[in-house]
Write an enzyme that holds these catalytic residues in place. Structure first.
Site, PDB file in Angstrom:
ATOM      1  N   HIS A   1      -4.315   1.600   7.996  1.00 29.81           N
ATOM      2  CA  HIS A   1      -2.931   2.096   8.017  1.00 29.81           C
ATOM      3  C   HIS A   1      -2.773   3.238   7.006  1.00 29.81           C
ATOM      4  O   HIS A   1      -2.203   4.284   7.321  1.00 29.81           O
ATOM      5  CB  HIS A   1      -1.988   0.919   7.701  1.00 29.81           C
ATOM      6  N   GLU A   2      -3.308   3.023   5.784  1.00 27.27           N
ATOM      7  CA  GLU A   2      -3.179   4.053   4.734  1.00 27.27           C
ATOM      8  C   GLU A   2      -4.016   5.285   5.074  1.00 27.27           C
ATOM      9  O   GLU A   2      -3.588   6.416   4.850  1.00 27.27           O
ATOM     10  CB  GLU A   2      -3.593   3.493   3.370  1.00 27.27           C
TER      11      GLU A   2
ATOM     12  N   GLN B   1       3.136   9.942   1.234  1.00 23.79           N
ATOM     13  CA  GLN B   1       4.436   9.261   1.303  1.00 23.79           C
ATOM     14  C   GLN B   1       5.341   9.629   0.122  1.00 23.79           C
ATOM     15  O   GLN B   1       6.548   9.392   0.183  1.00 23.79           O
ATOM     16  CB  GLN B   1       4.252   7.741   1.395  1.00 23.79           C
TER      17      GLN B   1
ATOM     18  N   GLY C   1       0.836  -1.188   0.000  1.00 27.17           N
ATOM     19  CA  GLY C   1       0.000   0.000   0.000  1.00 27.17           C
ATOM     20  C   GLY C   1       0.872   1.239   0.000  1.00 27.17           C
ATOM     21  O   GLY C   1       2.066   1.171   0.310  1.00 27.17           O
TER      22      GLY C   1
ATOM     23  N   HIS D   1      -2.309   7.631   7.306  1.00 27.62           N
ATOM     24  CA  HIS D   1      -1.346   8.520   6.641  1.00 27.62           C
ATOM     25  C   HIS D   1      -2.027   9.814   6.191  1.00 27.62           C
ATOM     26  O   HIS D   1      -1.417  10.884   6.204  1.00 27.62           O
ATOM     27  CB  HIS D   1      -0.734   7.839   5.414  1.00 27.62           C
TER      28      HIS D   1
ATOM     29  N   CYS E   1       5.982  -0.110   7.609  1.00 25.84           N
ATOM     30  CA  CYS E   1       5.631   1.073   6.808  1.00 25.84           C
ATOM     31  C   CYS E   1       6.831   1.463   5.963  1.00 25.84           C
ATOM     32  O   CYS E   1       7.958   1.508   6.467  1.00 25.84           O
ATOM     33  CB  CYS E   1       5.233   2.218   7.727  1.00 25.84           C
ATOM     34  N   LEU E   2       6.581   1.750   4.688  1.00 29.20           N
ATOM     35  CA  LEU E   2       7.674   2.142   3.802  1.00 29.20           C
ATOM     36  C   LEU E   2       8.325   3.445   4.263  1.00 29.20           C
ATOM     37  O   LEU E   2       9.471   3.725   3.906  1.00 29.20           O
ATOM     38  CB  LEU E   2       7.155   2.286   2.364  1.00 29.20           C
TER      39      LEU E   2
HETATM   40  O1  GNR Z   1       3.992  -2.482   2.607  1.00 32.75           O
HETATM   41  C1  GNR Z   1       3.359  -2.354   3.647  1.00 32.75           C
HETATM   42  N1  GNR Z   1       3.041  -3.458   4.368  1.00 32.75           N
HETATM   43  C2  GNR Z   1       2.166  -3.437   5.442  1.00 32.75           C
HETATM   44  C3  GNR Z   1       2.114  -4.546   6.269  1.00 32.75           C
HETATM   45  C4  GNR Z   1       1.265  -4.594   7.352  1.00 32.75           C
HETATM   46  C5  GNR Z   1       0.451  -3.514   7.616  1.00 32.75           C
HETATM   47  C6  GNR Z   1       0.489  -2.390   6.810  1.00 32.75           C
HETATM   48  C7  GNR Z   1       1.345  -2.352   5.732  1.00 32.75           C
HETATM   49  S1  GNR Z   1       1.365  -0.959   4.715  1.00 32.75           S
HETATM   50  C8  GNR Z   1       2.995  -1.012   4.110  1.00 32.75           C
HETATM   51  C9  GNR Z   1       3.197   0.046   3.045  1.00 32.75           C
HETATM   52  C10 GNR Z   1       3.001   1.414   3.628  1.00 32.75           C
HETATM   53  O2  GNR Z   1       3.795   1.952   4.349  1.00 32.75           O
HETATM   54  N2  GNR Z   1       1.869   2.008   3.381  1.00 32.75           N
HETATM   55  O3  GNR Z   1       1.587   3.209   3.918  1.00 32.75           O
HETATM   56 NI    NI Z   2       2.716   3.289   5.770  1.00 28.23          NI
END
Ligand code: GNR
Ligand code: NI
Length: 169
Positions: A145-146, A60, A55, A149, A103-104
């Site tokens: 999670h997204e 980001q 995601g 952000h 999270c990236l």
């Molecule tokens: O790549 C991602 N893997 C992930 C794994 C578990 C819960 C959430 C994520 S999101 C993350 C990519 C990212 O940072 N998205 O904002």
């Molecule tokens: Ni993230």
């Protein structure tokens, strides 16, 4: 302003990492899903795959607009990218679920986060068409999670102070 409407390749954009203050911005709603938004979506998809993520939120890559891309079932090399514009949670279950999140924008840190196990959400797709979905499992976790952000929130913000300080060590 618009880029060329044809012969444009998707571009991998640099991903911001914490503590970049831009990651704390609250993103703005998209007024219209136009060609510029579709270009952003395409670049975000390329950037997500390039970074091996499932995601990515626009902030980001430094764009404070309410745009997400996700692909949570990249099995057998088959890609299924989905764009979510102006996503909104309509309902969240009282039941919670724990997932190991990364999270990236927070490289190399993984930790357990507790969130509603199921949600109902609405969003616009790449064509500006409205959808309503019910999500559980990884989809529910990743969507939340997204969407965090978009409010300038990182998964680290859900950890206890102790866990956060240990994770950041
Ligand atoms: O790549 C991602 N893997 C992930 C794994 C578990 C819960 C959430 C994520 S999101 C993350 C990519 C990212 O940072 N998205 O904002
Ligand atoms: Ni993230």
């Amino acid at each position: 302003m618009g880029s060329k409407p044809y012969l444009r390749r998707m571009t991998i954009r640099p991903i911001l990492t914490a503590p970049d203050p831009r990651l704390k911005a609250v993103s703005e709603p998209v007024a219209k899903v136009d060609a510029d938004i579709r270009t952003l979506i395409d670049d975000m998809i390329e950037t997500m795959y390039g970074a091996d993520g499932i995601g990515l939120a626009a902030i980001q890559v430094g764009v404070a607009k309410r745009v997400l891309v996700m692909d949570i079932d990249q099995k057998d090399g088959k890609k299924n990218p989905v764009a979510y514009v102006n996503p909104k949670i309509l309902w969240a279950s009282e039941e919670l679920a724990v997932f190991e999140e990364g999270c990236l924008s927070v490289p190399e840190i993984w930790d357990e986060v507790e969130r509603p196990a199921k949600i109902r959400a609405e969003y616009l797709d790449r064509d500006g068409k409205r959808h309503e979905i019910e999500a559980d499992g990884l989809l529910a976790t990743c969507l939340q999670h997204e969407m965090d952000h978009l409010e300038g929130v990182l998964f680290l913000d859900h950890l206890s102070k102790l866990k956060r300080s240990m994770a950041l060590k």
